[in-house]
Motif scaffolding. Structure first.
Motif, PDB file in Angstrom:
ATOM      1  N   LEU A  30       0.823  -1.214   0.000  1.00 51.60           N
ATOM      2  CA  LEU A  30       0.000   0.000   0.000  1.00 51.60           C
ATOM      3  C   LEU A  30       0.856   1.263   0.000  1.00 51.60           C
ATOM      4  O   LEU A  30       0.527   2.241  -0.683  1.00 51.60           O
ATOM      5  N   VAL A  31       1.956   1.258   0.723  1.00 59.27           N
ATOM      6  CA  VAL A  31       2.863   2.415   0.716  1.00 59.27           C
ATOM      7  C   VAL A  31       3.426   2.622  -0.685  1.00 59.27           C
ATOM      8  O   VAL A  31       3.401   3.732  -1.222  1.00 59.27           O
ATOM      9  N   PHE A  32       3.928   1.540  -1.309  1.00 64.66           N
ATOM     10  CA  PHE A  32       4.499   1.654  -2.649  1.00 64.66           C
ATOM     11  C   PHE A  32       3.436   2.072  -3.663  1.00 64.66           C
ATOM     12  O   PHE A  32       3.697   2.851  -4.570  1.00 64.66           O
ATOM     13  N   ARG A  33       2.229   1.549  -3.541  1.00 61.99           N
ATOM     14  CA  ARG A  33       1.178   1.797  -4.540  1.00 61.99           C
ATOM     15  C   ARG A  33       0.586   3.195  -4.431  1.00 61.99           C
ATOM     16  O   ARG A  33       0.345   3.866  -5.417  1.00 61.99           O
ATOM     17  N   PHE A  34       0.337   3.670  -3.206  1.00 63.35           N
ATOM     18  CA  PHE A  34      -0.411   4.911  -3.048  1.00 63.35           C
ATOM     19  C   PHE A  34       0.393   6.094  -2.537  1.00 63.35           C
ATOM     20  O   PHE A  34      -0.028   7.233  -2.697  1.00 63.35           O
ATOM     21  N   GLY A  41      10.653   4.791 -15.948  1.00 67.54           N
ATOM     22  CA  GLY A  41      11.604   3.760 -16.326  1.00 67.54           C
ATOM     23  C   GLY A  41      12.008   2.821 -15.209  1.00 67.54           C
ATOM     24  O   GLY A  41      12.938   2.050 -15.354  1.00 67.54           O
ATOM     25  N   SER A  42      11.308   2.872 -14.100  1.00 62.07           N
ATOM     26  CA  SER A  42      11.699   2.013 -12.994  1.00 62.07           C
ATOM     27  C   SER A  42      10.989   0.666 -13.058  1.00 62.07           C
ATOM     28  O   SER A  42      10.114   0.438 -13.865  1.00 62.07           O
ATOM     29  N   MET A  43      11.373  -0.197 -12.169  1.00 64.36           N
ATOM     30  CA  MET A  43      10.788  -1.517 -12.042  1.00 64.36           C
ATOM     31  C   MET A  43       9.350  -1.390 -11.531  1.00 64.36           C
ATOM     32  O   MET A  43       9.016  -0.422 -10.861  1.00 64.36           O
ATOM     33  N   GLY A  44       8.516  -2.369 -11.812  1.00 61.13           N
ATOM     34  CA  GLY A  44       7.155  -2.358 -11.305  1.00 61.13           C
ATOM     35  C   GLY A  44       7.141  -2.420  -9.784  1.00 61.13           C
ATOM     36  O   GLY A  44       8.014  -3.019  -9.157  1.00 61.13           O
ATOM     37  N   VAL A  45       6.142  -1.793  -9.174  1.00 60.13           N
ATOM     38  CA  VAL A  45       6.040  -1.716  -7.724  1.00 60.13           C
ATOM     39  C   VAL A  45       5.978  -3.107  -7.098  1.00 60.13           C
ATOM     40  O   VAL A  45       6.698  -3.412  -6.152  1.00 60.13           O
ATOM     41  N   ALA A  46       5.111  -3.954  -7.617  1.00 58.25           N
ATOM     42  CA  ALA A  46       4.969  -5.293  -7.041  1.00 58.25           C
ATOM     43  C   ALA A  46       6.269  -6.086  -7.181  1.00 58.25           C
ATOM     44  O   ALA A  46       6.642  -6.830  -6.267  1.00 58.25           O
ATOM     45  N   ASP A  47       6.965  -5.905  -8.305  1.00 57.93           N
ATOM     46  CA  ASP A  47       8.236  -6.609  -8.508  1.00 57.93           C
ATOM     47  C   ASP A  47       9.277  -6.177  -7.482  1.00 57.93           C
ATOM     48  O   ASP A  47       9.955  -7.004  -6.879  1.00 57.93           O
ATOM     49  N   LEU A  48       9.391  -4.879  -7.295  1.00 61.29           N
ATOM     50  CA  LEU A  48      10.358  -4.349  -6.349  1.00 61.29           C
ATOM     51  C   LEU A  48      10.031  -4.800  -4.929  1.00 61.29           C
ATOM     52  O   LEU A  48      10.904  -5.245  -4.185  1.00 61.29           O
ATOM     53  N   LEU A  49       8.775  -4.692  -4.563  1.00 61.29           N
ATOM     54  CA  LEU A  49       8.345  -5.104  -3.229  1.00 61.29           C
ATOM     55  C   LEU A  49       8.660  -6.570  -2.993  1.00 61.29           C
ATOM     56  O   LEU A  49       9.214  -6.937  -1.954  1.00 61.29           O
ATOM     57  N   PHE A  50       8.348  -7.388  -3.937  1.00 61.52           N
ATOM     58  CA  PHE A  50       8.570  -8.825  -3.795  1.00 61.52           C
ATOM     59  C   PHE A  50      10.052  -9.140  -3.625  1.00 61.52           C
ATOM     60  O   PHE A  50      10.439  -9.894  -2.729  1.00 61.52           O
ATOM     61  N   VAL A  51      10.876  -8.539  -4.438  1.00 61.29           N
ATOM     62  CA  VAL A  51      12.323  -8.789  -4.361  1.00 61.29           C
ATOM     63  C   VAL A  51      12.875  -8.356  -3.006  1.00 61.29           C
ATOM     64  O   VAL A  51      13.645  -9.084  -2.374  1.00 61.29           O
TER      65      VAL A  51
END
Length: 162
Positions: A30-34, A41-51
């Protein structure tokens, strides 16, 4: 043999690790999304969070902070489960997909910059111009549409030459 048994003994109940992993996952999602902006040009939010979460959970499990491999595996399984569930749900439901990933934001339309969108996404004109140059655009007037995609990339459609 006792040391080997201790290595796989659970220090915490399974439900405890699942709740902890779930709370951290959803809070950060939720922090990353909102709250945090999308970087062009950055990585997707869910991808970054997961990693980040998997790296942290794996690190703790390997370094022995849980004192048990099983506790680390339960936490990793929880994170993998949430990541898979969200991917599956967003594939099945357009409404959930819209919630999980922001819609593309039009930054330029017919050679005109959408300054409100730039302000909302906290993108400077210099950043926009740099990304347009990377796409082979010398002047903004050449752009039919430029969109900031949900994964942070900029997609550009050029005007047709006559």
């Amino acid at each position: 043999m006792s040391e080997l048994t201790d290595l796989f003994a659970r220090e915490f109940p399974v439900w405890h690790m699942i709740v902890r992993g779930s709370v951290v996952y959803w809070f950060l999602f939720l922090v990353f999304r909102f709250v945090l902006r999308r970087d062009v040009g950055s990585m997707g939010v869910a991808d970054l969070l997961f990693v980040v979460l998997v790296a942290d959970a794996a690190s703790n499990a390997m370094q022995g902070e849980y004192r048990s491999i099983n506790d680390g595996l339960v936490l990793l399984s929880t994170l993998i489960g949430w990541n898979f569930a969200l991917d599956w749900l967003s594939f099945r439901s357009p409404a959930i997909a819209r919630f999980l990933e922001p819609l593309p934001e039009v930054l330029v339309r017919h050679g005109r910059v959408n300054r409100k969108a730039l302000k909302r996404e906290m993108i400077t004109m210099e950043e926009l111009e740099a990304k347009l140059r990377e796409e082979g655009v010398e002047r903004i007037e050449e752009v039919r549409a430029a969109r900031l995609e949900s994964d942070g990339r900029l997609s550009v459609l050029k005007k047709r030459r006559r």
